[in-house]
Write a protein that holds these residues in place. Sequence first.
Motif, PDB file in Angstrom:
ATOM      1  N   ARG A  66     -70.937  50.801  40.129  1.00  0.00           N
ATOM      2  CA  ARG A  66     -70.803  51.863  41.202  1.00  0.00           C
ATOM      3  C   ARG A  66     -71.809  52.595  41.732  1.00  0.00           C
ATOM      4  N   SER A  98     -70.127  55.274  37.109  1.00  0.00           N
ATOM      5  CA  SER A  98     -68.744  55.648  36.980  1.00  0.00           C
ATOM      6  C   SER A  98     -68.430  56.570  35.574  1.00  0.00           C
ATOM      7  N   ASP A 103     -62.734  56.484  38.572  1.00  0.00           N
ATOM      8  CA  ASP A 103     -63.980  55.878  39.222  1.00  0.00           C
ATOM      9  C   ASP A 103     -64.014  54.402  39.141  1.00  0.00           C
ATOM     10  N   ARG A 104     -63.801  53.713  37.971  1.00  0.00           N
ATOM     11  CA  ARG A 104     -63.698  52.257  37.900  1.00  0.00           C
ATOM     12  C   ARG A 104     -62.802  51.827  38.562  1.00  0.00           C
ATOM     13  N   THR A 107     -63.992  51.700  42.158  1.00  0.00           N
ATOM     14  CA  THR A 107     -65.054  50.833  42.257  1.00  0.00           C
ATOM     15  C   THR A 107     -64.340  49.415  42.649  1.00  0.00           C
TER      16      THR A 107
END
Length: 399
Positions: A66, A98, A103-104, A107
Amino acid sequence: MPGLLLPLTRAVTYTRWLHMLVGAIVPFACAMVYPGLSNPSPHDWLLVAVLPIPLALAAGIVPSVRHAEGLQARLMLFPGPHARVRNDEDPGVSTVFSASWTDRARTGAWLVLRLESGLALALVTNTLLTLALSLAGEPGRADPLPYVSDAGWVYTLLAPVPVLALVMVAAGAGALMAQAARRLLGPSVKERLAELEKRTEQLLERNEIARELHDTLGHALTLAVVQAGAARAAGDPHFTDRALEAIEETGRAALEDLDRVLLVLRDTGRPPGARPALDEAGRLLDSARSSGAQVDAEVTGPLEHLPGPVSREAYRMLQEALTNVLRHAGPVRIGVRIAVEAARLRLEVRNPLPDPAPVAGTGGGRGLRGIRERAALLGGEARAGQHGGHWLLRVDLPL
């Protein structure tokens, strides 16, 4: 028409195009392994688009991906020093690692979108460039168009049309990718809250520095003006020497406070000097006395045992109160009362009303407003107004 051709002159159009084409490297690399690029069928192209998806999702789990994607997006998808337009706006793309599974997931979705859009744009680029070369009559083309002997030049004139169409397609796709980057690589809610807290702390720090400079320099300059005027009016060499000594001492203390504030502004890494506390109030009272004012002070309670923040802010409030008296009323008789009572600190400063007397409760000056702000931040209150022919400032702070 000029508006339609504007993307041709913008460098960001081509950096976005390049950014998307780089995303096609992985699908083509997978296609070279399976199913191959020798006369691929529509079913083969579908496999080429689908096979890299698990790899993209797996890469999205790595926190540093990220960070890397955010840096690439900031550099290539948004106008910057490389673009021919001025744009100081924050692109809204995060460059941190991340920190959560959300967030992962975002991404991973971004990587899948980048691979698929890059593959589609690569195929469009290849098709339109091939068409442009065919229209231009490039020797050695694989599938030349049939030429009419007396109108072949028409095809040559049409050769730039696919190129212009390709640039416009790339510009539109790049703009969409920039919007997608803001949504998928933009800061999470946690990051936005952290940024908001950081900005709030910076604003509070700036306000604190502004108050410190106002209190310190205002007090020093006011005392210097009052003492210089009193020395000139008195015409006594001994009094003048004492006034100059007081001005020197006040100026030296103000310079020390100024150096401490500048250390904070410069962020040198060195700890700033200790701020004065209320147990040093005698220095303020002596400075006021040296200016010609008669100060009657009453101090009760252990000032040295006050909590640090309360003691330091109370010192500044007393400093500002004395400064206001000298500035507006001159060297008059001042009554000061400092008392520590039942887990509360009470501070009173009383002086005769100047002529003309101020309107009670106005509080339009920066000094009184600063005192009220300091008191409110500590959970206390400050009141100022006329009381029995005097101007009275009362500050009540919880300990």
